[in-house]
Design an enzyme around this catalytic site. Structure first.
Site: not given
Ligand code: NDP
Length: 252
Positions: A155, A159
């Site tokens: 990760y 990132k």
């Molecule tokens: P979630 O795990 O809640 O959601 C992740 C999303 O990414 C889902 O909609 C998932 O959908 C999608 N996803 C994952 N893999 C794929 C793929 N191969 N193709 C298309 N879509 C994909 O995460 P968050 O909402 O928390 O995170 C959103 C972003 O923010 C991420 O990039 C995360 O790294 C970043 N972030 C989050 C933090 C936090 O505290 N939550 C902190 C810092 C950064 P599906 O599985 O249906 O494909």
């Protein structure tokens, strides 16, 4: 903040930050194409947005597959017109594992989503944005890009790469009408944080759920970055941990 006339492509829109951002963009008047691997989930959210009077559609897409990403951008253009806003948000936290015992295939898969997937998302909309001299791209990165966190080698590396990619992108396209950001949303209350808590690995997993920032703060920030109000910040790395930025957008 009006997003009327904008066409937004949101990756990772099936839950968490992507879902909330898609809903907010639509509520502000943008036409929104929701994408994620969970086809039924993005379809249901798009339907809810339409039922509330917004403009939304959806398509299943895996960001790690360039052809799949191109289909999503083409679908957005067919239904709503060329993409003017990209929220490159899709991401995964797994594998959470020490390097010495990590699974090589899982490690590479995380990079394929968090780094290559971000590149794929940008690559398929960038030429059109450059031709039209207009567009906003929010590359959702993480504070983990700059911190060594136990168990998060994939990760953190993904990132860090994505932030660096965003910086090069901003450098290459500067002065051509695009607004590009690497954005770190802070620790927000989504399913991803639930996975992190369950792992018990490193200090982030010990943060109590009630101490996490609400998703709405990061959503407010993303909409701000998509608006002309953020013109002077364009090209930068923006973090919700930056007090001055939070003051500027009016969140605590
Ligand atoms: P979630 O795990 O809640 O959601 C992740 C999303 O990414 C889902 O909609 C998932 O959908 C999608 N996803 C994952 N893999 C794929 C793929 N191969 N193709 C298309 N879509 C994909 O995460 P968050 O909402 O928390 O995170 C959103 C972003 O923010 C991420 O990039 C995360 O790294 C970043 N972030 C989050 C933090 C936090 O505290 N939550 C902190 C810092 C950064 P599906 O599985 O249906 O494909």
């Amino acid at each position: 903040m009006s997003m009327l006339g904008e066409v937004a492509l949101v990756t990772g829109a099936s839950r968490g930050l992507g879902e909330a951002t898609a809903r907010a963009l639509a509520a502000a008047g943008a036409a929104v194409m929701l994408t994620a691997r969970s086809e039924q989930r993005v379809a249901a959210i798009a339907q809810e947005i339409r039922s509330a009077g917004g403009r939304a559609d959806s398509i299943a897409c895996d960001v790690s597959d360039y052809a799949s990403m191109v289909r999503a951008a083409e679908r957005a253009a067919e239904v709503f017109g060329p993409v003017t806003i990209l929220i490159a948000n899709a991401g995964v936290i797994e594998p959470i594992a020490h390097v010495a015992t990590s699974d090589p295939a899982e490690w590479a898969r995380a990079i394929a989503i968090n780094l290559v997937g971000g590149y794929n998302s940008v690559r398929c909309v960038l030429p059109g944005m450059l031709d039209r001299g207009r567009g906003a791209i929010v590359n959702v990165s993480s504070g983990a890009a700059n911190h060594a966190l136990e168990g998060w080698s994939a990760y953190c590396a993904g990132k860090a790469g994505f932030t660096s990619f965003s910086n090069v992108l901003a450098h290459e396209t500067g002065g051509r009408g695009l607004r590009i950001f690497a954005f770190s949303p802070g620790t927000i209350d989504t399913d991803m944080q639930g996975t992190i808590r369950a792992s018990g690995m490193n200090p982030v997993s010990k943060i109590p759920r009630e101490s996490l920032r609400p998703v709405s703060h990061a959503v407010d920030a993303i909409l701000y970055l998509c608006s002309p109000a953020a013109d002077d910040l364009a090209g930068g790395v923006i973090s919700m941990n930056d007090e001055n930025f939070r003051k500027r957008i009016g969140v605590n």
